[in-house]
Design a protein around this motif. Structure first.
Motif, PDB file in Angstrom:
ATOM      1  N   THR A   1       0.755  -1.229  -0.089  1.00 16.84           N
ATOM      2  CA  THR A   1       0.063  -0.116  -0.040  1.00 16.84           C
ATOM      3  C   THR A   1       0.922   1.181   0.021  1.00 16.84           C
ATOM      4  OG1 THR A   1       0.026   0.026   2.453  1.00 16.84           O
ATOM      5  CG2 THR A   1      -1.620  -1.059   1.329  1.00 16.84           C
TER       6      THR A   1
ATOM      7  N   ASP B   1      -5.866  -7.371  -2.927  1.00 17.51           N
ATOM      8  CA  ASP B   1      -4.766  -6.628  -2.581  1.00 17.51           C
ATOM      9  C   ASP B   1      -4.996  -4.985  -3.505  1.00 17.51           C
ATOM     10  OD1 ASP B   1      -3.294  -8.367  -1.119  1.00 17.51           O
ATOM     11  OD2 ASP B   1      -2.201  -9.211  -2.986  1.00 17.51           O
ATOM     12  N   LYS B   2      -5.442  -5.240  -4.612  1.00 15.37           N
ATOM     13  CA  LYS B   2      -5.819  -4.087  -5.329  1.00 15.37           C
ATOM     14  C   LYS B   2      -6.667  -3.263  -4.468  1.00 15.37           C
ATOM     15  CE  LYS B   2      -5.548  -5.868 -10.004  1.00 15.37           C
ATOM     16  NZ  LYS B   2      -6.165  -6.166 -11.204  1.00 15.37           N
TER      17      LYS B   2
ATOM     18  N   TYR C   1      -4.928  -1.386  -1.944  1.00 16.86           N
ATOM     19  CA  TYR C   1      -3.951  -0.191  -2.367  1.00 16.86           C
ATOM     20  C   TYR C   1      -4.897   0.853  -2.531  1.00 16.86           C
ATOM     21  CZ  TYR C   1      -1.419   2.316  -5.589  1.00 16.86           C
ATOM     22  OH  TYR C   1      -0.431   3.453  -6.147  1.00 16.86           O
TER      23      TYR C   1
ATOM     24  N   GLN D   1      -4.761   4.630  -0.893  1.00 15.85           N
ATOM     25  CA  GLN D   1      -4.949   6.020  -1.752  1.00 15.85           C
ATOM     26  C   GLN D   1      -5.952   6.874  -1.090  1.00 15.85           C
ATOM     27  OE1 GLN D   1      -4.930   4.399  -5.619  1.00 15.85           O
ATOM     28  NE2 GLN D   1      -2.658   5.363  -6.105  1.00 15.85           N
TER      29      GLN D   1
END
Length: 214
Positions: free
Chosen positions: A65, A114-115, A118, A122
């Motif tokens: 991340t 996982d995306k 992340y 953000q």
């Protein structure tokens, strides 16, 4: 301080010590050779410092991340609470947990999970100031430390994060616990425990934000 400049400065000192010890070169060839050696030493010092910065970046930040890892966040939390104590101003800690993340992972797979983490990180970074800290506590749990921020402002920041999560993460929600130093805790350890417990209580309801009472 940036390790690149520390490395460069150290190389300058080494070159100066060498010149003092052995004297300035005489003759055009000797001057050229010493100049080349000095330039190489400066380059080596700069590049060594650059590599140290890169290693420190990897050690301090979560590889997935990009936010602070748990250990580094705790170190910074201790420092910030100490500064707040001396400066007599509040700091507010948010514990955040993505609701139903396990179900998302089971349905879409770990790569998509996982995306999602992340993107979550953000969003957190976009909702806070540059002076604030964002860290990954573990798994889908994240932490945010808001500098010079009381509980009311912390709740407002948490609600903004919740709105952004609902809008940008396909209907997923986040549960948040909020606690403030020195209103609710006398040190960083108490602050962490308070915000963490509140987050777990909020998670029982889902898409909930709970703040410590005065």
């Amino acid at each position: 301080m940036d390790a690149r400049w520390i490395g460069l400065g150290s190389s300058c000192i080494l070159v100066a010590i060498w010149l003092v010890a052995y004297g300035f070169p005489q003759g055009e060839i000797a001057v050229s050779l010493v100049s080349i050696a000095a330039a190489l030493q400066l380059i080596i010092g700069y590049q060594t410092g650059k590599q140290m910065d890169q290693l420190r970046q990897l050690a301090y930040h979560d590889s997935l991340t990009g936010v602070l890892v748990n250990r580094r966040f705790l170190e910074r939390l201790d420092q910030e609470v100490d500064l707040a104590r001396r400066g007599k101003y509040p700091v507010t800690l948010l514990f955040l947990d993505l609701d139903n993340f396990k179900k998302f992972n089971d349905k879409h797979g770990h790569i998509e999970g996982d995306k999602l983490l992340y993107r979550f990180a953000q969003i957190l970074q976009s909702c806070v100031g540059k002076e604030d800290l964002v860290g990954r506590w573990g798994g889908e749990e994240f932490v945010v430390l808001l500098d010079h921020c009381d509980t009311k402002a912390g709740l407002a920041a948490g609600e903004q994060i919740q709105n952004q999560i609902r809008h940008h993460l396909g209907g997923l929600t986040v549960s948040i616990g909020v606690a403030t130093y020195p209103t609710h805790a006398s040190d960083s350890g108490e602050l962490t425990l308070m915000a963490d417990n509140l987050m777990y209580e909020a998670k029982k309801k889902k898409d909930c934000i709970l703040a410590a009472s005065n």
